[in-house]
Design an enzyme around this catalytic site. Structure first.
Site, PDB file in Angstrom:
ATOM      1  N   HIS A 174      10.206 -21.924   8.278  1.00 37.18           N
ATOM      2  CA  HIS A 174      11.569 -21.822   7.745  1.00 37.18           C
ATOM      3  C   HIS A 174      12.551 -22.712   8.509  1.00 37.18           C
ATOM      4  O   HIS A 174      13.618 -23.040   8.020  1.00 37.18           O
ATOM      5  CB  HIS A 174      12.052 -20.371   7.735  1.00 37.18           C
ATOM      6  CG  HIS A 174      12.258 -19.800   9.093  1.00 37.18           C
ATOM      7  ND1 HIS A 174      11.235 -19.266   9.828  1.00 37.18           N
ATOM      8  CD2 HIS A 174      13.355 -19.697   9.858  1.00 37.18           C
ATOM      9  CE1 HIS A 174      11.702 -18.872  10.980  1.00 37.18           C
ATOM     10  NE2 HIS A 174      12.979 -19.116  11.034  1.00 37.18           N
ATOM     11  N   HIS A 203       8.256 -25.298  15.237  1.00 37.94           N
ATOM     12  CA  HIS A 203       9.628 -25.803  15.140  1.00 37.94           C
ATOM     13  C   HIS A 203       9.874 -27.057  15.984  1.00 37.94           C
ATOM     14  O   HIS A 203      10.467 -28.026  15.525  1.00 37.94           O
ATOM     15  CB  HIS A 203      10.647 -24.755  15.605  1.00 37.94           C
ATOM     16  CG  HIS A 203      10.434 -23.404  15.015  1.00 37.94           C
ATOM     17  ND1 HIS A 203       9.930 -23.211  13.761  1.00 37.94           N
ATOM     18  CD2 HIS A 203      10.679 -22.170  15.516  1.00 37.94           C
ATOM     19  CE1 HIS A 203       9.873 -21.914  13.517  1.00 37.94           C
ATOM     20  NE2 HIS A 203      10.316 -21.266  14.558  1.00 37.94           N
ATOM     21  N   ARG A 221       0.818  -1.223   0.000  1.00 35.99           N
ATOM     22  CA  ARG A 221       0.000   0.000   0.000  1.00 35.99           C
ATOM     23  C   ARG A 221       0.844   1.262   0.000  1.00 35.99           C
ATOM     24  O   ARG A 221       0.363   2.337  -0.347  1.00 35.99           O
ATOM     25  CB  ARG A 221      -0.896   0.011   1.257  1.00 35.99           C
ATOM     26  CG  ARG A 221      -1.816  -1.179   1.359  1.00 35.99           C
ATOM     27  CD  ARG A 221      -2.448  -1.277   2.721  1.00 35.99           C
ATOM     28  NE  ARG A 221      -1.431  -1.300   3.771  1.00 35.99           N
ATOM     29  CZ  ARG A 221      -1.677  -1.410   5.064  1.00 35.99           C
ATOM     30  NH1 ARG A 221      -2.924  -1.505   5.483  1.00 35.99           N
ATOM     31  NH2 ARG A 221      -0.707  -1.430   5.942  1.00 35.99           N
ATOM     32  N   LYS A 252      22.383 -19.588  24.428  1.00 37.36           N
ATOM     33  CA  LYS A 252      21.676 -20.004  23.216  1.00 37.36           C
ATOM     34  C   LYS A 252      22.065 -21.439  22.887  1.00 37.36           C
ATOM     35  O   LYS A 252      23.252 -21.764  22.830  1.00 37.36           O
ATOM     36  CB  LYS A 252      22.069 -19.081  22.060  1.00 37.36           C
ATOM     37  CG  LYS A 252      21.246 -19.304  20.816  1.00 37.36           C
ATOM     38  CD  LYS A 252      21.453 -18.180  19.818  1.00 37.36           C
ATOM     39  CE  LYS A 252      20.572 -18.359  18.595  1.00 37.36           C
ATOM     40  NZ  LYS A 252      19.152 -18.334  18.889  1.00 37.36           N
ATOM     41  N   LYS A 309      16.249 -25.250   7.440  1.00 40.61           N
ATOM     42  CA  LYS A 309      17.590 -25.026   7.975  1.00 40.61           C
ATOM     43  C   LYS A 309      18.398 -26.281   7.689  1.00 40.61           C
ATOM     44  O   LYS A 309      17.890 -27.397   7.742  1.00 40.61           O
ATOM     45  CB  LYS A 309      17.519 -24.750   9.475  1.00 40.61           C
ATOM     46  CG  LYS A 309      17.080 -23.325   9.766  1.00 40.61           C
ATOM     47  CD  LYS A 309      17.257 -23.029  11.236  1.00 40.61           C
ATOM     48  CE  LYS A 309      16.672 -21.701  11.604  1.00 40.61           C
ATOM     49  NZ  LYS A 309      17.546 -20.578  11.366  1.00 40.61           N
ATOM     50  N   LYS A 355       4.390 -17.858   8.092  1.00 41.43           N
ATOM     51  CA  LYS A 355       3.927 -18.227   9.431  1.00 41.43           C
ATOM     52  C   LYS A 355       3.610 -16.937  10.202  1.00 41.43           C
ATOM     53  O   LYS A 355       4.163 -15.901   9.836  1.00 41.43           O
ATOM     54  CB  LYS A 355       4.962 -19.083  10.140  1.00 41.43           C
ATOM     55  CG  LYS A 355       6.210 -18.332  10.559  1.00 41.43           C
ATOM     56  CD  LYS A 355       6.946 -19.060  11.638  1.00 41.43           C
ATOM     57  CE  LYS A 355       7.651 -18.052  12.481  1.00 41.43           C
ATOM     58  NZ  LYS A 355       8.154 -18.401  13.715  1.00 41.43           N
TER      59      LYS A 355
END
Ligand code: NDP
Length: 479
Positions: free
Chosen positions: A176, A238, A47, A335, A180, A146
């Protein structure tokens, strides 16, 4: 080396973050690697007020930012093939302009990509059909980003609308994570070796643990997270996909139908989840980090779960009796994404040992330092039998010293090639929602406070108790 087929690639919401950060860098990389057909047209639709020139300039800036080895010469060949159509997502005139533009290109095949917030996916599908954009001599494929629904009912509703407009074969639902490299490595590990298959069942495996730990908090996405929470954000998609990749039977072919059939069988074999098989947690301020309730966009009395540890059972011959423990959370110690298969201890130990025998483990590390470790018992040199732990380590990074393509590069090429293996089918998405709905319903009732955990820890105590009560324990992802 496969090259994409000749087509028009239409991106709805080209002006947004996904377009700049992922889609254009992926199309640019495919172009540079010779994978994009030289006559591909890229058409942005949104837009905002843009011309072909201003859109190209905007995209060039984001490529400079997101592509480390951006090459202006190669961009100079791609940029003239990018065009902009201004229109709304429920605006018949905008869709008609798009249709006319496509006729002008002479391209009969088209990919239509919804890079917009999910609220407008349905209206885009209806707009496409409204002007007959779904009918052509070539192929028409619709890519849906998603999240796909917010619960089972909304996912069903979205599937119903999409399937009124398109055939299932034309629909490419993105997760996605599936594209991977790591997820595909898992399939190769299992199905291109005979070493693992004989031990890949309840005969040898005691339990399976999947951990996806995230040190970050909300990073300004508190408002979004209040609606999503950990179950919708990573479990429904996931993490259940990882469970399926570990638990599925070997498919007869690595193609969309065979792979998705096997994954759906796993979801269908999952015992209905009971809330007492899950620990739902929320982080509180610690180590100089704010608690979830102090984050911007979060209600001060929010009960949303930022952590979950869930015990899944898969009721089939291969996995009955083997608990799948899956945990994930925000503001954890570090992580990591990893899968641990803990094996049973031998049924009889012929040695006299002065300590308990530790079980063998196969550790599949996805992040960081992707690779595989096998931990087993070995003899310490010397007289008598004394045991110690031994590790065999394999790291993808040191064995294959080459750049790994971004997941979107793989996905966009697959859509253009018509390969839906890494995309989710309607029944697959609905099965995944069906599995997690008892937890979402439980959370919606807001009957109890979540289990609180300190920011920077590895989750609430109750998650540990869940396993110790069964005589088992979680493995730390970094050990
Ligand atoms: P944005 O919020 O940046 O939206 C993309 C574009 O959609 C905007 O530029 C805008 O274009 C249009 N838009 C924004 N809000 C609305 C609205 N309420 N109604 C109609 N149009 C709107 O989203 P992202 O680009 O970040 O994400 C797009 C999709 O991809 C989302 O579904 C997201 O969940 C998913 N996704 C995004 C990732 C990312 O890295 N960003 C990663 C994985 C998935 P205009 O106003 O010009 O029409």
């Amino acid at each position: 080396m496969d090259r994409a087929q000749r087509c028009a690639f239409i991106i709805f919401g080209i002006t947004g973050d996904l377009g700049a950060r992922k889609l254009l860098p992926a199309l640019y990389a495919l172009h540079r690697n010779g994978r994009l057909h030289p006559e591909t047209a890229i058409i942005g639709y949104a837009r905002s007020d843009h011309t072909d020139g201003s859109l190209r300039a905007k995209l060039e800036k984001s490529l400079e930012r997101f592509v480390p080895d951006f090459d202006r010469k190669s961009w100079a060949h791609l940029a003239p093939r990018i065009h902009y159509i201004r229109g709304g997502y429920a605006d018949a005139a905008g869709f008609a302009t798009l249709h006319n533009h496509l006729k002008g290109t002479g391209l009969e095949s088209r990919i239509l990509y919804t890079a917009t917030p999910p609220e407008v996916y349905e209206s885009i599908a209806l707009g496409i059909v409204g002007v007959g954009l779904n009918r052509s001599e070539g192929f028409t494929r619709l890519v849906i980003e998603k999240p796909f629904g917010t619960d089972l009912e909304s996912a069903r509703e979205l599937n119903r609308t999409l399937l009124q407009c398109f055939n299932e074969e034309q629909l490419y639902r993105i997760d996605h994570y599936l594209a991977k490299e790591t997820a595909q490595n898992l399939a190769v590990l299992r199905f291109a070796n005979t070493l693992f298959e004989p031990i890949w069942s309840n005969r040898s495996v005691d339990n399976i643990q999947i951990t996806m730990a995230e040190p970050m908090g909300m990073e300004g996405r508190g408002e979004f997270y209040e609606q999503a929470g950990v179950i919708r954000d990573v479990f429904q998609n996931h993490l259940l996909q990882l469970v399926a990749l570990i638990a599925m039977e070997p498919p007869s072919n690595y193609d969309a139908t065979s792979v998705r059939n096997e994954k759906v069988k796993v979801f269908d074999a999952m015992a209905p989840l009971k809330p007492d098989r899950a620990v739902l947690g929320q982080y509180v301020a610690s180590n100089g980090m704010p608690g979830y309730r102090e984050e911007k966009g979060v209600a001060p009395d929010s009960r949303q779960a930022t952590f979950a540890a869930v015990h899944f059972d898969i009721l089939n011959w291969r996995w009955s009796g083997v608990p799948f423990f899956v945990r994930s959370g925000k503001r954890l110690e570090g992580k990591a994404s990893q899968i641990v298969l803990q094996f049973k201890v031998p049924p009889h130990i012929p040695f006299t040992l002065d300590r308990d025998l530790k079980p063998d483990r196969l550790i599949l590390r996805l992040v960081p330092n992707e690779g595989i470790t096998i931990r087993f018992n070995g003899k310490v040199p010397g007289q008598g039998i004394d045991l110690d732990r031994i590790s065999l380590n394999f790291s993808y990074g040191s064995r294959f010293n080459r750049p790994i393509p971004d997941a979107y590069e793989t996905l966009l090429l697959d859509v253009m090639l018509g390969d839906a293996t890494l995309f989710m089918r309607a029944d697959e998405v609905e099965s995944q929602w069906r599995v997690v709905m008892p937890l979402i319903d439980h959370l919606d009732l807001e009957l109890e406070e979540p289990h609180f955990y300190s920011a920077g820890s590895l989750g609430p105590k109750a998650a540990y108790t869940m396993l110790t009560e069964q005589g088992r324990h979680w493995y730390r992802p970094w050990d």
